[in-house]
Motif scaffolding. Structure first.
Motif, PDB file in Angstrom:
ATOM      1  N   GLN A  79       0.839  -1.194   0.000  1.00  0.00           N
ATOM      2  CA  GLN A  79       0.000   0.000   0.000  1.00  0.00           C
ATOM      3  C   GLN A  79       0.878   1.249   0.000  1.00  0.00           C
ATOM      4  OE1 GLN A  79      -2.641  -0.015   3.377  1.00  0.00           O
ATOM      5  NE2 GLN A  79      -4.267  -1.093   2.261  1.00  0.00           N
ATOM      6  N   ARG A  81       0.617   5.155   1.723  1.00  0.00           N
ATOM      7  CA  ARG A  81      -0.144   5.911   2.713  1.00  0.00           C
ATOM      8  C   ARG A  81       0.480   7.283   2.948  1.00  0.00           C
ATOM      9  NH1 ARG A  81      -2.143   1.760   7.531  1.00  0.00           N
ATOM     10  NH2 ARG A  81      -3.059   0.166   6.160  1.00  0.00           N
ATOM     11  N   ALA A  90      -5.381   3.882   2.596  1.00  0.00           N
ATOM     12  CA  ALA A  90      -4.463   3.831   1.456  1.00  0.00           C
ATOM     13  C   ALA A  90      -4.649   5.034   0.548  1.00  0.00           C
ATOM     14  CB  ALA A  90      -4.678   2.536   0.684  1.00  0.00           C
ATOM     15  N   GLY A  92      -3.957   6.632  -3.429  1.00  0.00           N
ATOM     16  CA  GLY A  92      -3.640   6.368  -4.830  1.00  0.00           C
ATOM     17  C   GLY A  92      -4.041   4.968  -5.257  1.00  0.00           C
ATOM     18  N   SER A  93      -3.641   4.609  -6.455  1.00  0.00           N
ATOM     19  CA  SER A  93      -3.971   3.295  -7.017  1.00  0.00           C
ATOM     20  C   SER A  93      -2.736   2.708  -7.675  1.00  0.00           C
ATOM     21  CB  SER A  93      -5.113   3.421  -8.024  1.00  0.00           C
ATOM     22  OG  SER A  93      -4.757   4.322  -9.071  1.00  0.00           O
ATOM     23  N   THR A 106      -9.135  -3.629  -3.675  1.00  0.00           N
ATOM     24  CA  THR A 106      -9.760  -2.356  -3.316  1.00  0.00           C
ATOM     25  C   THR A 106      -9.856  -2.262  -1.804  1.00  0.00           C
ATOM     26  OG1 THR A 106     -11.049  -2.244  -5.349  1.00  0.00           O
ATOM     27  CG2 THR A 106     -11.845  -0.957  -3.475  1.00  0.00           C
ATOM     28  N   ILE A 110     -11.336   3.217  -2.302  1.00  0.00           N
ATOM     29  CA  ILE A 110     -10.384   3.520  -3.381  1.00  0.00           C
ATOM     30  C   ILE A 110     -10.081   2.246  -4.146  1.00  0.00           C
ATOM     31  CG2 ILE A 110      -8.125   4.476  -3.940  1.00  0.00           C
ATOM     32  CD1 ILE A 110      -8.208   5.981  -1.293  1.00  0.00           C
ATOM     33  N   SER A 113      -6.289   0.147  -4.736  1.00  0.00           N
ATOM     34  CA  SER A 113      -5.393   0.876  -3.815  1.00  0.00           C
ATOM     35  C   SER A 113      -4.405  -0.027  -3.092  1.00  0.00           C
ATOM     36  CB  SER A 113      -6.224   1.643  -2.782  1.00  0.00           C
ATOM     37  OG  SER A 113      -7.101   0.755  -2.092  1.00  0.00           O
ATOM     38  N   TRP A 130       2.658   2.781  -9.091  1.00  0.00           N
ATOM     39  CA  TRP A 130       1.708   3.537  -8.273  1.00  0.00           C
ATOM     40  C   TRP A 130       1.331   4.809  -8.996  1.00  0.00           C
ATOM     41  CZ3 TRP A 130       2.328   8.345  -5.563  1.00  0.00           C
ATOM     42  CH2 TRP A 130       1.269   8.657  -4.698  1.00  0.00           C
TER      43      TRP A 130
END
Length: 591
Positions: A79, A81, A90, A92-93, A106, A110, A113, A130
């Motif tokens: 993740q 953070r 979390a 962004g993706s 997910t 998000i 994420s 990312w």
């Protein structure tokens, strides 16, 4: 069953069921918040795997390449953070590179994420991208949980921090004393361990043991490299708590410029501090360090940072272009900075770290304490032990040999015992000179040491009033002389056992204890051997006739017949004692 009990039972069932499955598919949304796999065991402390990225700055919409690598692992969970609020959701993706090894999850609201494994197949390397969101925080840190085996896993392995341009540094509090002061740093994660290349030619290095490899599990390493108006500093060593070094004008703690790398919840915080005597360090509220990085792998704590050579605006920060004694210490930390677990390493002289590069060692045992231990070992392993053997078993052997007008056994015994008194007396005062008084940190050792010293002085004083050989009080004197000497020897051995475990002497443990046990067994064995020999020699000259024992030879003559045997045993005993003595002296000097 009451409702709380039922809820607990349901939770236990869920965890058990999940742990049996062990999330082989990687669909572990239950771990989105705490990133902890429900495997029924505690996470490991020192991560073996690292996270790296291809950049340090980002803007919304940018793609950051993220790598997770290390020894074979079965599962993972990645993740991003908010670096200032790592317990937040979390950020962004992610975008996958290899769908056979990784999948998107997910967490919260998000989509995509988090990233996890697709199967339990072993892997060494994962690569993903990312994607920075439009509402990204100023600073983002990557975290990973890695499962090596079912019950062997690491949680929230810290990765690099990436920042938006002109991002401010975070604040992370760390408490050193009850008057705790918070400090903050902009940190990154070291991708590889330090090395000793350039020591003595490009940078000033301190290593303990001397010339050790910073990558080894037993090496304490500190280096300084001047770069224009600043000094780049590296520090590493085996510690689960903290590592620290200090610059001092003398070889005593107090009034020193200190720098600490502290492991707190598997994250390392680096701070400057001020040492007030033997009290816990007080961390500074202002951050004067730059380019802070750290690494915590296999129990080896490593940190590096940069500091300006001169900081006139900061009270307590020494100029780095002057000469100082250098301290290097380690210990435990858990919210508080605890006392170092053993004697700090202290350089033998003052050094200018920005001057001529050197590669030096240091000593964790002060010279006066080394001398104290060495003299006590000489006195109570060699001179006393040999003197007792000579007086107990060599009167008949050397009764007709004279030295300076007296029987040889007596002169040898007296010389060895007076040497013991002299060595013990000199050694006795050295710790008081070093400490400047009585030590409250040494337990029973100084109390027993004072008792031994008193008995050591009492013995020759009592010998000065020795009655003549045939005087009525001679037997009483012999008994007191023997009992006082025996008590002194027993207490001396106990005192040495206690002293060897004190941090100031820094003897290798448990080697020192086993070696001292070996010496005691050696001495007792020799005494028993000589006692048996004396007994057998007397029995040999007894003739039993008609229930009457006829003594054919006097005891003195009988003992004289064993002269060769006793001299051989004495020679072997002296050689054995010298081996033990050399071993202890070598350990004191870390040869």
């Amino acid at each position: 069953m009451e409702l709380p009990g039922l809820a607990f039972a349901v939770w236990m069932f869920i965890c058990f069921y999940a742990s049996v499955d062990s999330y082989p598919s990687g669909k572990i949304r239950e771990a989105c918040t705490n990133m902890i796999p429900c495997h029924g065991s505690s996470p490991q402390l020192s991560p073996e795997h690292t996270i790296t990225v291809n950049g340090t700055e980002f803007k919304p919409g940018d793609n950051i390449e993220v790598h997770l690598s290390g020894p074979d692992f079965e599962g993972f969970f990645i993740q991003a953070r908010d670096a200032e609020h790592l317990d937040s959701p979390a950020v962004g993706s992610f975008m996958l590179v290899d769908r056979k090894l990784s999948q998107l999850l997910t967490c919260g609201r998000i989509k995509n994420s988090a990233v996890s494994h697709t199967s339990k197949a072993r892997k060494k390397y994962i690569k993903v991208y990312w994607i920075a969101p439009g509402d990204a925080p100023k600073r983002v840190q990557f975290l990973a949980t890695v499962v090596k085996k079912y019950k062997t896993f690491w949680v929230k392995i810290p990765g690099p921090v990436v920042s938006q341009p002109n991002a401010l540094s975070p604040t992370t509090p760390l408490h050193a004393t009850s008057e705790a002061i918070s400090t903050s740093h902009s940190v990154s994660y070291l991708s590889k361990p330090f090395n000793a290349s350039g020591c003595g030619s490009m940078k000033f290095c301190i290593r303990n043991p001397s010339n050790c490899d910073p990558e080894s599990a037993s090496c304490f390493f500190l280096s300084f490299q001047e770069e224009k108006s600043s000094v780049f500093i590296e520090m590493s060593g085996p510690s689960e708590g903290y590592l620290a070094f200090a610059l001092s004008h003398d070889q005593w703690m107090g009034g020193d410029d200190a720098y600490l790398c502290v492991n707190e919840d598997h994250r390392v915080h680096v701070s400057t501090a001020y040492l007030k005597g033997r009290s816990p360090p007080v961390l500074d509220s202002e951050n004067v360090l730059e380019d802070v990085s750290w690494r915590l792998v296999d129990g080896i704590l490593q940190c590096s940072f940069r500091r300006s050579i001169s900081l006139p605006a900061y009270k307590g920060r020494f100029n780095l272009n002057a000469s100082y004694y250098i301290f290097l210490a380690d210990g435990e930390a858990s919210g508080l900075i605890y006392k170092h677990r053993h004697q700090p390493l202290i350089t033998n002289g003052i050094y200018n770290i920005t001057g001529l590069p050197q590669d030096i060692g240091g000593s964790r045992s002060p010279q006066l304490i080394k001398a104290h231990g060495a003299l006590m070992f000489v006195a109570w392993i060699t001179t006393v032990s040999i003197g007792v053997i000579v007086a107990r078993f060599f009167k008949p052997v050397w009764s007709h040999s004279f030295l300076f007008g007296k029987e040889m056994w007596f002169q040898v015994h007296r010389m060895l015992m007076l040497t013991t008194v002299m060595l013990t007396s000199i050694s006795f005062v050295l710790p008081f000179i070093y400490r400047g008084g009585w030590s409250q940190q040494a337990g029973f050792h100084p109390y027993l040491g004072c008792t031994v010293m008193a008995l050591t002085i009492f013995q020759p004083l009592m010998a000065g009033f020795r009655p003549s050989r045939h005087a009525p009080r001679r037997q009483l004197f012999n008994w007191f002389h023997w009992s006082t000497g025996t008590a002194a020897r027993i207490l001396a051995v106990v005192t040495m056992f206690l002293g060897m475990d004190l941090p100031a002497l820094d003897l290798p443990d448990p080697w020192d204890t086993y070696t001292m046990i070996g010496f005691v067994a050696w001495h007792v064995g020799i005494e028993i051997l000589l006692e048996i020999h004396s007994y057998c020699l007397v029995r040999k000259v007894e003739v039993i006739e008609d229930d009457r024992v006829q003594i054919l030879q006097s005891l003195t003559s009988a003992e004289a017949e064993g002269r060769l045997f006793k001299q051989v045993v004495l020679t072997i005993y002296v050689c054995g004692n010298m081996v033990f003595l050399i071993a202890f002296l070598a350990a004191i000097n870390h040869i």
